[in-house]
Design a protein around this motif. Structure first.
Motif, mmCIF file in Angstrom:
data_model
loop_
_atom_site.group_PDB
_atom_site.id
_atom_site.type_symbol
_atom_site.label_atom_id
_atom_site.label_comp_id
_atom_site.label_asym_id
_atom_site.label_seq_id
_atom_site.Cartn_x
_atom_site.Cartn_y
_atom_site.Cartn_z
ATOM 1 N N LEU A 197 0.871 -1.167 0.000
ATOM 2 C CA LEU A 197 0.000 0.000 0.000
ATOM 3 C C LEU A 197 0.906 1.214 0.000
ATOM 4 O O LEU A 197 1.793 1.337 0.860
ATOM 5 C CB LEU A 197 -0.907 0.010 1.236
ATOM 6 N N ARG A 198 0.722 2.089 -0.971
ATOM 7 C CA ARG A 198 1.551 3.290 -1.070
ATOM 8 C C ARG A 198 0.650 4.520 -1.055
ATOM 9 O O ARG A 198 -0.513 4.455 -1.477
ATOM 10 C CB ARG A 198 2.387 3.256 -2.344
ATOM 11 N N VAL A 199 1.189 5.618 -0.562
ATOM 12 C CA VAL A 199 0.472 6.888 -0.570
ATOM 13 C C VAL A 199 1.353 7.927 -1.242
ATOM 14 O O VAL A 199 2.505 8.126 -0.848
ATOM 15 C CB VAL A 199 0.084 7.345 0.852
ATOM 16 N N ALA A 200 0.799 8.569 -2.243
ATOM 17 C CA ALA A 200 1.485 9.641 -2.953
ATOM 18 C C ALA A 200 0.876 10.966 -2.525
ATOM 19 O O ALA A 200 -0.349 11.094 -2.441
ATOM 20 C CB ALA A 200 1.324 9.457 -4.459
ATOM 21 N N THR A 201 1.719 11.932 -2.247
ATOM 22 C CA THR A 201 1.264 13.284 -1.937
ATOM 23 C C THR A 201 1.199 14.067 -3.235
ATOM 24 O O THR A 201 2.154 14.080 -4.013
ATOM 25 C CB THR A 201 2.226 13.970 -0.951
ATOM 26 N N LEU A 202 0.069 14.699 -3.471
ATOM 27 C CA LEU A 202 -0.166 15.409 -4.723
ATOM 28 C C LEU A 202 -0.280 16.907 -4.470
ATOM 29 O O LEU A 202 -0.626 17.334 -3.379
ATOM 30 C CB LEU A 202 -1.469 14.917 -5.367
ATOM 31 N N LYS A 203 0.006 17.683 -5.494
ATOM 32 C CA LYS A 203 -0.258 19.116 -5.425
ATOM 33 C C LYS A 203 -0.533 19.620 -6.828
ATOM 34 O O LYS A 203 -0.170 18.978 -7.815
ATOM 35 C CB LYS A 203 0.910 19.866 -4.801
ATOM 36 N N LYS A 204 -1.178 20.779 -6.904
ATOM 37 C CA LYS A 204 -1.420 21.383 -8.209
ATOM 38 C C LYS A 204 -0.147 22.063 -8.678
ATOM 39 O O LYS A 204 0.668 22.496 -7.872
ATOM 40 C CB LYS A 204 -2.570 22.374 -8.128
ATOM 41 N N ASP A 205 -0.013 22.164 -9.978
ATOM 42 C CA ASP A 205 1.191 22.790 -10.520
ATOM 43 C C ASP A 205 1.270 24.266 -10.114
ATOM 44 O O ASP A 205 0.281 24.877 -9.720
ATOM 45 C CB ASP A 205 1.264 22.627 -12.030
ATOM 46 N N ASP A 206 2.462 24.826 -10.207
ATOM 47 C CA ASP A 206 2.690 26.206 -9.783
ATOM 48 C C ASP A 206 1.978 27.227 -10.663
ATOM 49 O O ASP A 206 1.779 28.366 -10.248
ATOM 50 C CB ASP A 206 4.197 26.501 -9.763
ATOM 51 N N GLU A 207 1.594 26.823 -11.851
ATOM 52 C CA GLU A 207 0.905 27.746 -12.748
ATOM 53 C C GLU A 207 -0.581 27.860 -12.426
ATOM 54 O O GLU A 207 -1.278 28.675 -13.006
ATOM 55 C CB GLU A 207 1.092 27.296 -14.201
ATOM 56 N N GLY A 208 -1.069 27.009 -11.507
ATOM 57 C CA GLY A 208 -2.469 27.076 -11.105
ATOM 58 C C GLY A 208 -3.437 26.577 -12.159
ATOM 59 O O GLY A 208 -4.621 26.862 -12.099
ATOM 60 N N ALA A 209 -2.933 25.832 -13.123
ATOM 61 C CA ALA A 209 -3.787 25.343 -14.204
ATOM 62 C C ALA A 209 -4.592 24.123 -13.798
ATOM 63 O O ALA A 209 -5.349 23.590 -14.586
ATOM 64 C CB ALA A 209 -2.931 25.020 -15.427
ATOM 65 N N GLY A 210 -4.424 23.658 -12.566
ATOM 66 C CA GLY A 210 -5.169 22.499 -12.113
ATOM 67 C C GLY A 210 -4.509 21.185 -12.427
ATOM 68 O O GLY A 210 -5.068 20.130 -12.151
ATOM 69 N N VAL A 211 -3.329 21.214 -13.019
ATOM 70 C CA VAL A 211 -2.618 19.985 -13.331
ATOM 71 C C VAL A 211 -2.035 19.419 -12.047
ATOM 72 O O VAL A 211 -1.394 20.123 -11.275
ATOM 73 C CB VAL A 211 -1.486 20.238 -14.360
ATOM 74 N N VAL A 212 -2.272 18.144 -11.806
ATOM 75 C CA VAL A 212 -1.782 17.488 -10.601
ATOM 76 C C VAL A 212 -0.369 16.981 -10.847
ATOM 77 O O VAL A 212 -0.091 16.387 -11.888
ATOM 78 C CB VAL A 212 -2.700 16.317 -10.212
#
Length: 113
Positions: free
Chosen positions: A57-72
Motif C-alpha cells: 500500500l503506497r500513498v502519494a502526496t499530490l499538489k497542483k502545478d505552480d501555474e495554477g492550471a489544475g494539473v496534478v
C-alpha cells in the motif's frame, strides 16, 4: 511482455494532458484520492506475485502545478504497508471522509482482518 508499462495517471479533462503519478511496478490497483484531494492511496505488486500473495500500500502526496492550471503533480510517494518479507497482501484502501485516516485490509496476521 517487456514493452507493457502499467501506470496510474491523472487526466486533465479540459486538455487531455496525462500526468503519470505512479510507475515502475508490474501491477496497480484500487487508486483512491483522499477527500482533501492531496493524497492518493494505491495498491501495487510485481510479477510473479499475485495480489493475494504480496502487495504494497503506497500513498502519494499530490499538489497542483505552480501555474495554477489544475494539473496534478506528484510531490512524494511512500510505502505505508506491506511486509518486508514480501508476503503480506494489502487490499481495499479507503480514506475516512475527513481525509485524515486511511483504512485497509491486510493478512499480516495470517488472516484478512
Amino acid at each position: 511482455p517487456s514493452e507493457v508499462q502499467n501506470t496510474i495517471v491523472a487526466v486533465d479533462t479540459l486538455t487531455g494532458k496525462m500526468t503519470v503519478l505512479a510507475s515502475g511496478n508490474d501491477f496497480y490497483a484500487a487508486p483512491r484520492i483522499s477527500s482533501k484531494g492531496d493524497e492518493l492511496a494505491y495498491v501495487t505488486w510485481n510479477h510473479p506475485n499475485m495480489p493475494w500473495d504480496a502487495t504494497e500500500l503506497r500513498v502519494a502526496t499530490l499538489k497542483k502545478d505552480d501555474e495554477g492550471a489544475g494539473v496534478v503533480i506528484l510531490q512524494s510517494d511512500e510505502k505505508i504497508a506491506g511486509g518486508v518479507d514480501g508476503d503480506d497482501s494489502i487490499m481495499q484502501p479507503l480514506w475516512h471522509p475527513n481525509g485524515d485516516y486511511l483504512f485497509y485490509i491486510s493478512d499480516e496476521s495470517g488472516y484478512y482482518n
